[in-house]
Enzyme design. Structure first.
Site, mmCIF file in Angstrom:
data_model
loop_
_atom_site.group_PDB
_atom_site.id
_atom_site.type_symbol
_atom_site.label_atom_id
_atom_site.label_comp_id
_atom_site.label_asym_id
_atom_site.label_seq_id
_atom_site.Cartn_x
_atom_site.Cartn_y
_atom_site.Cartn_z
ATOM 1 N N LYS A 151 0.869 -1.185 0.000
ATOM 2 C CA LYS A 151 0.000 0.000 0.000
ATOM 3 C C LYS A 151 0.903 1.231 0.000
ATOM 4 O O LYS A 151 1.984 1.183 0.602
ATOM 5 C CB LYS A 151 -0.895 0.010 1.251
ATOM 6 C CG LYS A 151 -1.778 -1.249 1.402
ATOM 7 C CD LYS A 151 -2.960 -1.250 0.460
ATOM 8 C CE LYS A 151 -3.756 -2.531 0.639
ATOM 9 N NZ LYS A 151 -4.916 -2.620 -0.239
ATOM 10 N N LYS A 177 2.141 -9.261 -1.828
ATOM 11 C CA LYS A 177 1.506 -9.269 -3.144
ATOM 12 C C LYS A 177 1.288 -7.836 -3.630
ATOM 13 O O LYS A 177 1.209 -6.894 -2.841
ATOM 14 C CB LYS A 177 0.190 -10.040 -3.115
ATOM 15 C CG LYS A 177 -0.899 -9.400 -2.315
ATOM 16 C CD LYS A 177 -2.184 -10.218 -2.297
ATOM 17 C CE LYS A 177 -3.151 -9.779 -3.359
ATOM 18 N NZ LYS A 177 -3.575 -8.419 -3.344
ATOM 19 N N ASP A 179 -1.248 -5.067 -5.278
ATOM 20 C CA ASP A 179 -2.689 -4.858 -5.134
ATOM 21 C C ASP A 179 -3.389 -5.151 -6.458
ATOM 22 O O ASP A 179 -2.745 -5.227 -7.518
ATOM 23 C CB ASP A 179 -2.997 -3.438 -4.656
ATOM 24 C CG ASP A 179 -4.011 -3.487 -3.513
ATOM 25 O OD1 ASP A 179 -3.948 -2.675 -2.600
ATOM 26 O OD2 ASP A 179 -4.879 -4.401 -3.553
ATOM 27 N N GLU A 180 -4.721 -5.284 -6.378
ATOM 28 C CA GLU A 180 -5.444 -5.793 -7.553
ATOM 29 C C GLU A 180 -5.393 -4.829 -8.737
ATOM 30 O O GLU A 180 -5.575 -5.241 -9.885
ATOM 31 C CB GLU A 180 -6.912 -6.100 -7.205
ATOM 32 C CG GLU A 180 -7.770 -4.908 -6.869
ATOM 33 C CD GLU A 180 -7.657 -4.478 -5.426
ATOM 34 O OE1 GLU A 180 -6.896 -5.115 -4.675
ATOM 35 O OE2 GLU A 180 -8.318 -3.504 -5.052
ATOM 36 N N HIS A 269 -7.076 -13.349 -7.246
ATOM 37 C CA HIS A 269 -7.779 -12.227 -6.597
ATOM 38 C C HIS A 269 -9.168 -12.115 -7.224
ATOM 39 O O HIS A 269 -9.296 -12.245 -8.447
ATOM 40 C CB HIS A 269 -6.998 -10.920 -6.782
ATOM 41 C CG HIS A 269 -7.472 -9.834 -5.871
ATOM 42 N ND1 HIS A 269 -8.684 -9.218 -6.024
ATOM 43 C CD2 HIS A 269 -6.912 -9.279 -4.774
ATOM 44 C CE1 HIS A 269 -8.853 -8.319 -5.064
ATOM 45 N NE2 HIS A 269 -7.793 -8.337 -4.288
ATOM 46 N N LYS A 309 -13.463 -6.024 6.415
ATOM 47 C CA LYS A 309 -14.236 -4.887 5.874
ATOM 48 C C LYS A 309 -15.177 -5.286 4.734
ATOM 49 O O LYS A 309 -16.025 -4.514 4.314
ATOM 50 C CB LYS A 309 -13.275 -3.813 5.367
ATOM 51 C CG LYS A 309 -12.559 -4.176 4.066
ATOM 52 C CD LYS A 309 -11.521 -3.121 3.660
ATOM 53 C CE LYS A 309 -10.865 -3.504 2.343
ATOM 54 N NZ LYS A 309 -9.752 -2.620 1.979
HETATM 55 C C1 CAP Z 1 -7.014 -5.670 1.257
HETATM 56 C C2 CAP Z 1 -7.115 -5.566 -0.256
HETATM 57 C C3 CAP Z 1 -7.800 -6.747 -0.881
HETATM 58 C C4 CAP Z 1 -9.193 -6.981 -0.402
HETATM 59 C C5 CAP Z 1 -9.875 -7.995 -1.294
HETATM 60 C C6 CAP Z 1 -7.833 -4.295 -0.680
HETATM 61 O O1 CAP Z 1 -6.367 -4.528 1.740
HETATM 62 O O2 CAP Z 1 -5.827 -5.502 -0.815
HETATM 63 O O3 CAP Z 1 -7.831 -6.495 -2.281
HETATM 64 O O4 CAP Z 1 -9.134 -7.514 0.841
HETATM 65 O O5 CAP Z 1 -11.075 -8.346 -0.685
HETATM 66 O O6 CAP Z 1 -7.403 -3.799 -1.718
HETATM 67 O O7 CAP Z 1 -8.781 -3.937 -0.019
HETATM 68 P P1 CAP Z 1 -6.550 -4.173 3.306
HETATM 69 P P2 CAP Z 1 -11.536 -9.863 -0.754
HETATM 70 O O8 CAP Z 1 -5.901 -5.306 4.085
HETATM 71 O O9 CAP Z 1 -5.816 -2.883 3.486
HETATM 72 O O10 CAP Z 1 -8.005 -4.082 3.561
HETATM 73 O O11 CAP Z 1 -10.390 -10.636 -0.181
HETATM 74 O O12 CAP Z 1 -12.798 -9.916 0.061
HETATM 75 O O13 CAP Z 1 -11.753 -10.172 -2.195
HETATM 76 MG MG MG Z 2 -6.433 -5.132 -2.779
#
Ligand code: CAP
Ligand code: MG
Length: 430
Positions: A151, A177, A179-180, A269, A309
Site C-alpha cells: 500500500k 503481493k 494490489d489488484e 484475486h 471490511k
Molecule cells: C485488502 C485488499 C484486498 C481486499 C480484497 C484491498 O487490503 O488488498 O484487495 O481484501 O477483498 O485492496 O482492499 P486491506 P476480498 O488489508 O488494506 O483491507 O479478499 O474480500 O476479495
Molecule cells: Mg487489494
C-alpha cells in the site's frame, strides 16, 4: 408443448444439477411456469413453440425441474451432461447462467450452487499445487501463511515498492503481493518492479533463512499475461497473481494451461466478484464462482474474512472454504448441493480485507490454520511502520498458536503493544 417439470425425476450420475433462487415477475403465472421458462431458455427451447424441434432432441436433451420449494423460492434443475462441452467453463455459464438472468418473466434470479457430474469434473485440470503443494513450496507446514499487500494500492515507484516488500519480509511476513489494480503503470513498470522486488527477496531470504514469496499481479490481456509470467519465471519468481474475474473465465483457463509446466503458483484475486455475488436475490454466489475456479485450477483464492471490511457472512465463507478444500461435500438441501471432486486438488483459501494483527485469534478460531491471512492496512498502518506491523502480526500468531492471550503477550513485545494502541478498540463500522 414440452413439459420441463417432473418432480418425480431422479437425477443421474450424468446430470449437472443447478440450484437457483427464483423470484417470478408479477406477469408470470406461477413459480412452476417461471421454472419452465428457465429450463427452456437455459437448454434447448425459446419463448415460443418451434417447428424445428424434433421429439428426439427433447428426449435426449430436455432438462428436468425436479425440485421446487415454493416457500423458499428454491429450484433445482437437472441437465444432462450432453448439453455441455467438456473443459469449457464459458459454455456452461452461457447455458445455465446466461440469458435466464435477463428474462422479463423473472423479477430476480440467483444461481446458488452447481453439482458437477464426474465426467465434467474430470475434464478440468484443477489446482496444480493444492494445499500440500503450497506448504511444500513455502516450507510452512503447520500455521497459516502470513502476507501483506503493498500500500498505497498504486503510486509507489519500483524501488519504493521493493523497499516496502523488504520491510514486510524482514518483519516476518511470508508473502507480499501487488494490489489488484497495480499492473504496469507509467510510474511503476512491471518488469522493473519484479526485478527489484525479487532482488530484495533474495537478500532477505539470505538474511533471515526464511523463504519469502512475492505475488506479482500479471493481470492483462492473455498474450501479455503470458509474457509477464515468462519474465517472473526467468527472474526466479514462484507465484503469479491474477484478477480472475476482470480477466475472465476463458483467460483463466488459458493461463492455467500455459502455467502448467512453469511451476508458478496462481494466487487468484476476486476483484469485481461482488458485482455478481453481493445482492442476495440476484446474480451468482461466490460459492459457485469458487467451484468454477477449483475446476479451472487456481492455487489460492480470496474467499472472505468474516471479521474484515468486505461483505461475506460466517456461514457463507465457511461453506465456500469447505467446498474448495474438501473432496466430498454432503449437501444440506436448502442451500448446498452435494459435490464429489473426484480427486481434484484443494485450493488454499485467502482471508484478506480490513484485517489487523488483533484479528488473528478470531481468524484462527473461525477459519483454522489451512489459510492465507493478508493484512494490507493492518501492516503498513502500524504506528511504527511496515516492519513493526509485520512483527506485530507474527507476534499475534505466535501468541495465538501458543494459547496466550494477546494482551498478556503484548506486555513483553513492543510492536503488539503499539498495535493495541492503534487498533485495540477498533471494530469495522458495518
Ligand atoms: C485488502 C485488499 C484486498 C481486499 C480484497 C484491498 O487490503 O488488498 O484487495 O481484501 O477483498 O485492496 O482492499 P486491506 P476480498 O488489508 O488494506 O483491507 O479478499 O474480500 O476479495
Ligand atoms: Mg487489494
Amino acid at each position: 408443448m414440452v413439459d420441463y417439470v417432473d418432480l418425480n425425476y431422479e437425477p443421474t450420475s450424468k446430470d449437472l444439477i443447478a440450484m437457483y433462487y427464483v423470484d417470478k415477475a408479477p406477469e408470470c403465472k406461477d413459480l412452476q411456469h417461471a421454472c419452465m421458462e428457465i429450463a427452456k431458455e437455459s437448454s434447448i427451447g425459446t419463448w415460443t413453440e418451434i417447428s424445428t424441434m424434433y421429439k428426439e432432441i427433447t428426449r435426449k436433451l430436455k432438462p428436468f425441474v425436479f425440485y421446487i420449494d415454493e416457500k423458499n423460492h428454491i429450484v433445482k434443475i437437472a441437465y444432462t451432461e450432453e448439453l455441455f462441452e467438456m473443459d469449457n467453463i464459458s459454455q456452461i455459464l452461457s447455458a445455465i447462467a446466461g440469458n435466464i438472468f435477463g428474462m422479463k418473466k423473472l423479477h430476480s434470479l440467483r444461481l446458488l450452487d452447481i453439482d458437477f457430474p464426474e465426467d465434467i469434473v474430470n475434464s478440468y485440470k484443477g489446482p496444480k499445487f493444492g494445499i500440500k503443494g503450497i506448504r511444500k513450496l513455502t516450507k510452512i507446514s503447520n500455521r497459516p501463511l502470513l502476507g501483506t499487500i503493498v500500500k498505497p494500492k498504486v503510486g509507489l515507484n519500483e524501488k519504493e515498492h521493493a523497499k516496502v516488500c523488504g520491510d514486510a519480509w524482514r518483519g516476518g511476513l511470508d508473502i507480499v503481493k501487488d494490489d489488484e489494480n497495480l499492473t504496469n503503470m507509467k510510474f511503476n513498470n512491471f518488469e522493473e518492479r519484479v526485478d527489484k522486488t525479487l532482488t530484495v527477496r533474495d537478500q532477505i531470504e539470505d538474511k533471515t533463512g526464511e523463504k519469502k514469496f512475492y505475488m506479482p499481479n500479471i493481470t492483462a490481456k492473455v498474450s501479455t499475461m503470458k509474457e509477464r509470467a515468462d519474465y517472473v519465471k526467468e527472474r526466479g519468481g514462484r507465484y503469479v497473481m491474477i484478477d480472475i474475474f476482470t480477466t475472465g473465465f476463458s483467460a483463466m483457463m488459458e493461463m492455467r494451461d500455459y502455467l502448467d509446466t512453469m511451476d508458478l503458483a496462481i494466487h487468484a484475486h476476486r476483484a469485481m466478484h461482488a458485482a455478481f455475488t453481493r445482492v442476495k436475490e440476484h446474480g451468482i454466489t461466490m460459492l459457485v464462482l469458487a467451484k468454477l475456479m477449483r475446476l479451472i485450477g487456481v492455487d489460492q483464492l480470496h474467499t472472505g474474512t468474516i471479521v474484515g471490511k468486505m461483505k461475506g457472512g460466517k456461514k457463507e465463507v465457511l461453506n465456500i472454504n469447505k467446498e474448495i478444500t474438501e473432496q466430498q461435500i454432503h449437501g444440506n438441501n436448502k442451500n448446498l448441493l452435494s459435490q464429489n471432486w473426484y480427486g481434484l486438488k484443494p485450493i488454499l483459501p485467502v482471508a484478506s480485507g480490513g484485517l489487523n494483527p488483533l484479528d488473528i485469534p478470531e481468524l484462527i478460531e473461525t477459519l483454522g490454520k489451512d489459510m492465507v491471512f493478508q493484512f494490507g492496512g493492518g501492516t503498513h498502518g502500524h504506528p511504527d511502520g511496515t516492519e513493526a506491523g509485520a512483527k506485530a502480526i507474527r507476534q499475534a500468531l505466535d501468541a495465538t498458536l501458543n494459547n496466550i492471550d494477546l494482551r498478556e503477550y503484548s506486555k513483553f513485545v513492543k510492536e503488539l503493544t503499539r498495535a493495541f494502541e492503534k487498533w485495540g478498540k477498533y471494530t469495522i463500522n458495518v
